[in-house]
Write a protein that holds these residues in place. Structure first.
Motif, PDB file in Angstrom:
ATOM      1  N   ARG A   1       0.849  -1.200   0.000  1.00  0.00           N
ATOM      2  CA  ARG A   1       0.000   0.000   0.000  1.00  0.00           C
ATOM      3  C   ARG A   1       0.882   1.248   0.000  1.00  0.00           C
ATOM      4  N   ASP A   2       0.245   2.431  -0.272  1.00  0.00           N
ATOM      5  CA  ASP A   2       0.928   3.707  -0.082  1.00  0.00           C
ATOM      6  C   ASP A   2      -0.106   4.779   0.234  1.00  0.00           C
ATOM      7  N   PRO A   3       0.321   5.953   0.707  1.00  0.00           N
ATOM      8  CA  PRO A   3      -0.633   7.002   1.088  1.00  0.00           C
ATOM      9  C   PRO A   3      -1.512   7.457  -0.062  1.00  0.00           C
ATOM     10  N   TYR A   4      -0.981   7.461  -1.305  1.00  0.00           N
ATOM     11  CA  TYR A   4      -1.787   7.895  -2.446  1.00  0.00           C
ATOM     12  C   TYR A   4      -3.027   7.022  -2.605  1.00  0.00           C
ATOM     13  N   GLU A   5      -2.791   5.716  -2.572  1.00  0.00           N
ATOM     14  CA  GLU A   5      -3.931   4.804  -2.738  1.00  0.00           C
ATOM     15  C   GLU A   5      -4.892   4.907  -1.557  1.00  0.00           C
ATOM     16  N   GLN A   6      -4.352   5.029  -0.366  1.00  0.00           N
ATOM     17  CA  GLN A   6      -5.209   5.094   0.817  1.00  0.00           C
ATOM     18  C   GLN A   6      -6.083   6.347   0.808  1.00  0.00           C
ATOM     19  N   ALA A   7      -5.607   7.420   0.150  1.00  0.00           N
ATOM     20  CA  ALA A   7      -6.376   8.663   0.089  1.00  0.00           C
ATOM     21  C   ALA A   7      -7.511   8.614  -0.937  1.00  0.00           C
ATOM     22  N   LEU A   8      -7.559   7.575  -1.746  1.00  0.00           N
ATOM     23  CA  LEU A   8      -8.613   7.496  -2.758  1.00  0.00           C
ATOM     24  C   LEU A   8      -9.978   7.161  -2.168  1.00  0.00           C
ATOM     25  N   GLY A   9     -10.014   6.647  -0.950  1.00  0.00           N
ATOM     26  CA  GLY A   9     -11.290   6.329  -0.331  1.00  0.00           C
ATOM     27  C   GLY A   9     -11.933   5.061  -0.869  1.00  0.00           C
ATOM     28  N   LEU A  10     -11.126   4.082  -1.245  1.00  0.00           N
ATOM     29  CA  LEU A  10     -11.659   2.798  -1.706  1.00  0.00           C
ATOM     30  C   LEU A  10     -12.157   1.992  -0.506  1.00  0.00           C
ATOM     31  N   PRO A  11     -13.032   1.028  -0.732  1.00  0.00           N
ATOM     32  CA  PRO A  11     -13.490   0.178   0.382  1.00  0.00           C
ATOM     33  C   PRO A  11     -12.299  -0.432   1.118  1.00  0.00           C
ATOM     34  N   SER A  12     -12.340  -0.401   2.434  1.00  0.00           N
ATOM     35  CA  SER A  12     -11.212  -0.880   3.222  1.00  0.00           C
ATOM     36  C   SER A  12     -11.724  -1.541   4.488  1.00  0.00           C
ATOM     37  N   GLY A  13     -10.794  -2.028   5.321  1.00  0.00           N
ATOM     38  CA  GLY A  13     -11.187  -2.681   6.563  1.00  0.00           C
ATOM     39  C   GLY A  13     -11.992  -3.935   6.270  1.00  0.00           C
ATOM     40  N   GLU A  14     -13.149  -4.050   6.903  1.00  0.00           N
ATOM     41  CA  GLU A  14     -13.981  -5.242   6.687  1.00  0.00           C
ATOM     42  C   GLU A  14     -14.521  -5.313   5.268  1.00  0.00           C
ATOM     43  N   PHE A  15     -14.438  -4.216   4.510  1.00  0.00           N
ATOM     44  CA  PHE A  15     -14.979  -4.179   3.155  1.00  0.00           C
ATOM     45  C   PHE A  15     -13.905  -4.406   2.088  1.00  0.00           C
TER      46      PHE A  15
END
Length: 770
Positions: free
Chosen positions: A483-497
């Motif tokens: 992962r990287d901060p750029y991808e994490q900032a996109l707001g894609l489903p994460s965690g349990e999703f």
């Protein structure tokens, strides 16, 4: 092996009761007593005795195929009969050629049918079993033909033009003369060899054999004859009706039905044998009873033995497991960290109705735990081989049978060697999992993964020379997510999703143990689909979007995945990261080793909706529609709660195209199957070379174009280690003077392949450029 199936049809419906009455013509219809294919190769070690297909003609690679068939004439035609006509009917089920002449020739010596059984389309054959006929052997591996390819009469007994799929018949006076001679002298009955066009390539025809699942499509020989006086129907336990004189009938333990009685309608009870029911149970039944029960008949007199019938498991009764995140010894998941991955043997329940299954995994789980990493932050993993047997001792032999013929086991033995490969990792070569850098149980090694690459869905798996298929089948594999901060900032489903899905196929014995070939086979296709280590699981989902990272972790099977309600979902990434933008699609095709990143939105569905992720890819792929398909993969059950409902971003991650003009050279990688002189069967080679023939030396930080030219009949995944690539295009080709020549226009990759990749599907008859 199944016994032959015989029916005798009287030309008159009135059985003559008087011995002195004039004889009437009878008609007997037989399926082969035995059949086999001769596969041209230098070693004479390829056969297909128990396979469901026969072959004749010449392959695209120039190898000749010939089919052998023999019928028990004496069973149906008593000595002293007069044969008036003979017709052979065969069902042709696969070809890449137009109409070709196929000829029957009388075989001059005896030959065998053993237990060899090629997989899938069977065109490459299998390792010959004892007693098999091969290109060099009448009986493998003790008795040779006088001439390679069989001893037979040069002049054909009959010929016919065979075109597309369907039924074809051979009939002639010469065939009737052959059968007449065999009826008079059963000891000279060695059957026929079926030859195709052997003067040019790509003329092969595939026919259904006597073991084919549908009895109506097996070869049949119809004989019209006038029996001698003094014979009648004879009933022998567990054999079809046959016509004999009374003394011969009683000597064989049969019951004579009377002079001039016929076998139509048969006065004998039908033979019985083992019948595998759809439930997986086995019961003794007649062939007709077995068909009525929807079962698979294993032949007259065949007993119900352990392991004969496949294990049948209920679908969607277990919840989907989610692989745990691996915990570091120092550092934190998702950052710079140090891990220990210990490979052990343990038991795990893979389905509610199966006993515990012995598997291999990492840190006590199959699939192994997911390693969370970040771009530009190194991860160090010490991989420990701690495989021990049931007595707690370090393993000295593999859990599964190892074919010692293969390169690797031939000099390293059948030990439980392992070495880990980070599939898709841009790593130093010493940390790539070189196939010969294996360690035995009790050993360990430390790899450093620098993660100098964009976020991506990688996976780790065993890579040991000659036994990779066995080690991965046992369970040595897991996800590695960067992962990287750029991808994490996109707001894609994460965690349990955000859920990784490792899709694999397996077969089981009744005791829950894994079933696998003892000898090397070109393919293995299991009859159960597992997701994250569970057979056909279900997943309770909330009403919203889920990000699924799909991995095809099977050894041979390709999947063509879709939702059974034909809904559209979004592909957002390939193996090496995100696409430029979400791409709507209804179907995803994954060959072994490929990954894909998708988003499915369950918000539109009312609670209780059930949606199944399905597969319709034939095995092998692309194959024939419906052949070898296992349709169910995973069921989604929509719940009442609201989940992740934020919109997907319109743009994801830019992908800068590599310019062809910057390529310093083009390399051709020609993929073909060649007869394997070491182990028999066929070997997949690139440019005719094996994996350790090092002839290409690309330079780091240069751009090259590689052309994968697939001259086989099947799609094949091509994985390039250590680097990423982009798919340029595909193009059909024709073979002229044994050289592939591009034909037709190039066509670009599908939008789903528009990103960075490390594994690409090379389709048969196509040139794939990356």
């Amino acid at each position: 092996m199944s016994r032959q199936f015989i029916t005798a049809v009287a030309a008159t419906s009135i059985a003559l009761a008087l011995a002195g009455a004039p004889a009437r013509a009878d008609t007997a219809t037989l399926t082969p007593l035995k059949d086999n294919t001769l596969f041209q190769d230098d070693t004479g070690s390829i056969s297909n005795g128990a396979g469901i297909y026969l072959f004749c003609g010449t392959t695209g690679g120039g190898q000749i195929r010939r089919s052998l068939l023999a019928f028990d004439i004496g069973m149906a035609v008593p000595p002293g009969s007069t044969v008036t006509s003979v017709t052979l009917r065969m069902t042709m089920s696969r070809t890449r050629a137009g109409t070709q002449t196929s000829t029957l020739h009388r075989v001059l010596v005896s030959w065998g049918e053993g237990a060899s059984d090629a997989s899938a389309q069977e065109g490459s054959g299998a390792q010959a079993a004892p007693g098999d006929a091969t290109w060099l052997h009448r009986f493998y591996n003790t008795t040779l033909w006088t001439a390679p390819g069989g001893d037979f009469v040069a002049a054909p007994s009959a010929s016919v033009g065979v075109g597309g799929n369907g039924n074809y018949t051979w009939t002639s006076a010469a065939m009737a003369a052959d059968v007449q001679a065999w009826a008079n002298n059963p000891g000279a009955n060695f059957g026929w060899v079926l030859r195709g066009n052997e003067s040019s390539t790509t003329t092969a025809k595939r026919f259904n054999s006597r073991e084919f699942t549908d009895p109506a499509q097996r070869p049949t020989l119809t004989i019209t004859f006038t029996p001698p006086p003094g014979t009648g129907a004879c009933c022998i336990t567990n054999l079809p009706c046959r016509r004999l004189n009374q003394s011969d009938c009683e000597a064989a333990g049969g019951v004579f039905q009377g002079l001039s009685t016929t076998c139509f309608p048969t006065p004998c009870p039908p033979p019985t044998g083992a019948c595998c029911l759809p439930s997986g149970a086995c019961q003794v039944a007649s062939q007709a009873q077995c068909a009525g029960l929807g079962g698979t008949y294993h032949g007259d007199g065949a007993p119900c033995t352990p392991g004969l019938c496949p294990v049948v498991l209920a679908h969607f009764v277990d919840p989907l497991p989610i692989p745990p995140v691996m915990q570091p010894t120092t550092g934190t998941p998702g950052g710079e960290a140090t891990y220990t991955g210990t490979i052990t043997e343990f038991e795990q329940r893979l389905h509610r109705d199966l006993p515990l299954t012995t598997v291999w995994g990492i840190n006590g789980t199959y699939p192994g735990p997911t390693i969370e990493a970040a771009s530009n932050l190194p991860v160090t993993v010490t991989w420990v081989n701690d495989l021990r047997d049931s007595g707690g001792q370090l393993r000295t032999h593999h859990y599964l049978p190892v074919d010692l013929c293969l390169h690797g086991p031939d000099y390293l033995g059948d030990g439980a060697r392992t070495v880990m490969h980070l599939h898709g990792g841009h790593v130093p070569p010493e940390f790539d999992g070189y196939p010969e850098s294996t360690v035995d149980p009790g050993g360990q090694y430390t790899y450093v993964y620098p993660n100098l690459q964009a976020p991506a869905t990688l996976w780790y798996h065993d890579h040991a020379l000659g036994i990779t298929r066995l080690n991965v089948y046992m369970g040595i594999a897991g996800f590695y997510l960067i992962r990287d901060p750029y991808e994490q900032a996109l707001g894609l489903p994460s965690g349990e999703f955000e859920i990784p899905l490792a899709i694999q196929d397996r077969s089981f014995n009744a005791d829950g143990t894994l079933m696998y070939h003892a000898q090397w086979h070109e393919h293995f296709f299991g009859d159960n689909i597992l997701v994250n280590g569970k057979v056909w699981p279900f997943l309770q989902v909330k009403r919203g979007k889920y990000r699924f990272r799909l991995l095809n972790g099977s050894g041979s099977r390709t999947y063509r995945l879709s939702l059974d309600n034909s809904a559209t979902f979004q592909e957002i990434g390939t193996e090496q990261g995100l696409l430029p933008a979400p791409t709507p699609t209804q179907t995803i095709t994954l060959s072994p080793g490929e990954r894909v990143d998708i988003v499915i939105d369950f918000a539109p569905y009312p609670p209780g909706t059930q949606i199944v992720l399905t597969n319709d890819a034939p095995a092998p792929f692309p194959g024939d529609p419906g052949v070898g398909v296992i349709p169910d993969v995973l069921k989604f059950i929509v719940g009442t709660q609201t989940g992740f409902t934020a919109p997907l971003p319109a743009s994801l991650r830019p992908v800068t195209p590599l310019l062809e003009a910057l390529a310093v050279r083009t390399r051709d990688m020609e993929l073909r199957e060649w007869p394997d002189p070491m182990c028999g069967g066929m070997a997949w080679l690139i440019n005719g070379l094996r994996w350790d023939d090092v002839v290409d030396f690309p330079r780091l930080d240069t751009i090259e174009i590689w052309r994968f030219i697939n001259r086989s009949g099947e799609a094949h995944p091509m994985h390039i280690h250590l680097v990423q690539f982009q798919v340029l295009d595909r193009q059909a080709f024709t073979v002229i003077n044994d050289r592939p020549v591009p034909s037709g226009a190039r066509f670009p990759p599908a939008p789903q392949e528009a990103g960075w990749k490390d594994t690409v599907q090379a389709y048969p008859g196509e040139l794939t450029r990356v």
